[in-house]
Design a protein around this motif. Structure first.
Motif, short mmCIF file in Angstrom:
data_model
loop_
_atom_site.label_atom_id
_atom_site.label_comp_id
_atom_site.label_asym_id
_atom_site.label_seq_id
_atom_site.Cartn_x
_atom_site.Cartn_y
_atom_site.Cartn_z
N MET A 139 0.61 -6.41 -10.71
CA MET A 139 0.16 -7.77 -10.47
C MET A 139 -0.57 -7.90 -9.13
SD MET A 139 1.05 -9.12 -13.29
CE MET A 139 0.60 -10.78 -12.96
N GLY A 140 -0.64 -6.83 -8.37
CA GLY A 140 -1.38 -6.85 -7.12
C GLY A 140 -0.61 -7.37 -5.94
N ASP A 141 0.68 -7.51 -6.05
CA ASP A 141 1.49 -7.99 -4.93
C ASP A 141 1.81 -6.81 -4.02
OD1 ASP A 141 3.30 -9.06 -3.16
OD2 ASP A 141 4.43 -10.16 -4.69
N ALA A 142 0.90 -6.53 -3.11
CA ALA A 142 1.01 -5.37 -2.24
C ALA A 142 2.23 -5.46 -1.33
CB ALA A 142 -0.26 -5.20 -1.41
N LYS A 143 2.57 -6.66 -0.90
CA LYS A 143 3.72 -6.83 -0.01
C LYS A 143 5.03 -6.46 -0.73
CE LYS A 143 5.87 -10.14 3.10
NZ LYS A 143 5.85 -11.51 3.62
N ALA A 144 5.19 -6.96 -1.95
CA ALA A 144 6.39 -6.64 -2.73
C ALA A 144 6.42 -5.16 -3.06
CB ALA A 144 6.44 -7.48 -4.00
N LEU A 145 5.28 -4.60 -3.39
CA LEU A 145 5.19 -3.17 -3.70
C LEU A 145 5.58 -2.34 -2.48
CD1 LEU A 145 4.45 -0.84 -5.58
CD2 LEU A 145 2.07 -1.11 -4.83
N ALA A 146 5.06 -2.69 -1.32
CA ALA A 146 5.40 -1.96 -0.09
C ALA A 146 6.90 -2.02 0.18
CB ALA A 146 4.60 -2.51 1.09
N SER A 147 7.49 -3.17 -0.07
CA SER A 147 8.93 -3.32 0.12
C SER A 147 9.71 -2.39 -0.80
CB SER A 147 9.33 -4.78 -0.11
OG SER A 147 10.74 -4.92 -0.05
N LEU A 148 9.30 -2.34 -2.06
CA LEU A 148 9.95 -1.45 -3.01
C LEU A 148 9.78 0.02 -2.62
CD1 LEU A 148 8.96 -3.23 -6.33
CD2 LEU A 148 11.27 -3.03 -5.38
N LEU A 149 8.61 0.37 -2.18
CA LEU A 149 8.35 1.75 -1.76
C LEU A 149 9.19 2.12 -0.55
CD1 LEU A 149 4.48 1.77 -2.26
CD2 LEU A 149 6.15 3.06 -3.62
N GLN A 150 9.33 1.19 0.38
CA GLN A 150 10.16 1.43 1.57
C GLN A 150 11.62 1.63 1.20
OE1 GLN A 150 9.31 -1.96 4.03
NE2 GLN A 150 7.31 -1.16 4.68
N ARG A 151 12.03 1.01 0.11
CA ARG A 151 13.42 1.13 -0.33
C ARG A 151 13.64 2.35 -1.22
NH1 ARG A 151 14.94 -4.83 -2.23
NH2 ARG A 151 12.96 -4.55 -3.24
N GLY A 152 12.60 3.14 -1.44
CA GLY A 152 12.79 4.39 -2.15
C GLY A 152 12.26 4.48 -3.56
N VAL A 153 11.55 3.47 -4.03
CA VAL A 153 10.96 3.57 -5.37
C VAL A 153 9.95 4.72 -5.35
CG1 VAL A 153 9.42 2.42 -7.01
CG2 VAL A 153 11.31 1.16 -5.99
N ASP A 154 10.01 5.55 -6.38
CA ASP A 154 9.10 6.69 -6.48
C ASP A 154 7.66 6.19 -6.65
OD1 ASP A 154 7.67 9.00 -7.07
OD2 ASP A 154 8.93 9.57 -8.77
N PRO A 155 6.77 6.52 -5.71
CA PRO A 155 5.39 6.03 -5.81
C PRO A 155 4.63 6.63 -7.00
CG PRO A 155 5.59 7.57 -4.00
CD PRO A 155 6.98 7.32 -4.50
N ASP A 156 5.17 7.70 -7.57
CA ASP A 156 4.53 8.33 -8.73
C ASP A 156 5.18 7.93 -10.05
OD1 ASP A 156 2.46 9.78 -7.41
OD2 ASP A 156 3.94 11.24 -6.74
N THR A 157 5.91 6.83 -10.06
CA THR A 157 6.51 6.30 -11.28
C THR A 157 5.42 6.08 -12.33
OG1 THR A 157 8.27 5.22 -10.05
CG2 THR A 157 7.79 4.34 -12.23
#
Length: 192
Positions: free
Chosen positions: A1-19
């Motif tokens: 959805m283009g929510d870069a802020k929410a995405l960055a937060s998820l990535l910082q918490r350990g979500v695999d960026p290659d999901t």
């Protein structure tokens, strides 16, 4: 959805960026395909597999080019996305869609003007077939452009253009062939 802020937060918490999703598209491919440059740039900070190709063979750069998301494509190029590779390549997609500015960007970044698609078509052939005269002009301006390459059906760019009623493009290619002093390509016929 283009929510870069929410995405960055998820990535910082350990979500695999290659999901990947159920269709085999990574988050980067999805961001590129949708033209979400901010989300794409957030993902690039996490060492994503930038050249990963989905089961259809498309990379993030290829889909950004195909969809006309120039900013996303430029961000991927700046990050080192691969331009030339086996199969369909970004320059094929730019030629197919008639994306003049992206053709220029890709050529400037080192795209192989004669790269062959799986059907042996070059970017010139694809642009000629689809009637994209300005892209054809740009490709003809590159001295290395092969005017006599043949696709898997044995057609050169000018013949393919003629088959699709793009006579003005066929004439341009034929004039350039004459200017370069090249003979017309030999006809290739396969008898089974």
């Amino acid at each position: 959805m283009g929510d870069a802020k929410a995405l960055a937060s998820l990535l910082q918490r350990g979500v695999d960026p290659d999901t990947v999703d159920a269709q085999g598209n990574t988050l980067l491919i999805l961001a590129a395909r949708e033209g979400q440059t901010a989300a794409l740039e957030a993902l690039l900070k996490y060492r994503v597999r930038i050249d990963y190709r989905n089961p259809a063979g498309d990379s993030a750069l290829m889909l950004a080019v195909l969809r006309g998301h120039d900013d996303a494509a430029r961000a991927l190029l700046k990050a080192g996305a691969q331009i030339n590779h086996e199969g369909w390549a970004p320059l094929h997609y730019a030629a197919f869609e008639g994306r003049e500015s992206m053709v220029e960007t890709l050529l400037s970044a080192g795209a192989d003007v004669n790269i062959k698609a799986p059907n042996l078509a070059t970017p010139l052939m694809i642009a000629a077939r689809n009637g994209h005269i300005e892209v054809v002009r740009r490709l003809l301006a590159v001295p290395a452009t092969d005017l006599n390459a043949l696709n898997d059906a044995g057609l050169a760019a000018d013949v393919w253009a003629l088959q699709n009623a793009n006579t003005d493009i066929a004439e341009l290619i034929q004039a350039e062939r004459k200017r370069r002093g090249l003979p017309a390509p030999a006809i290739r016929v396969t008898i089974e």
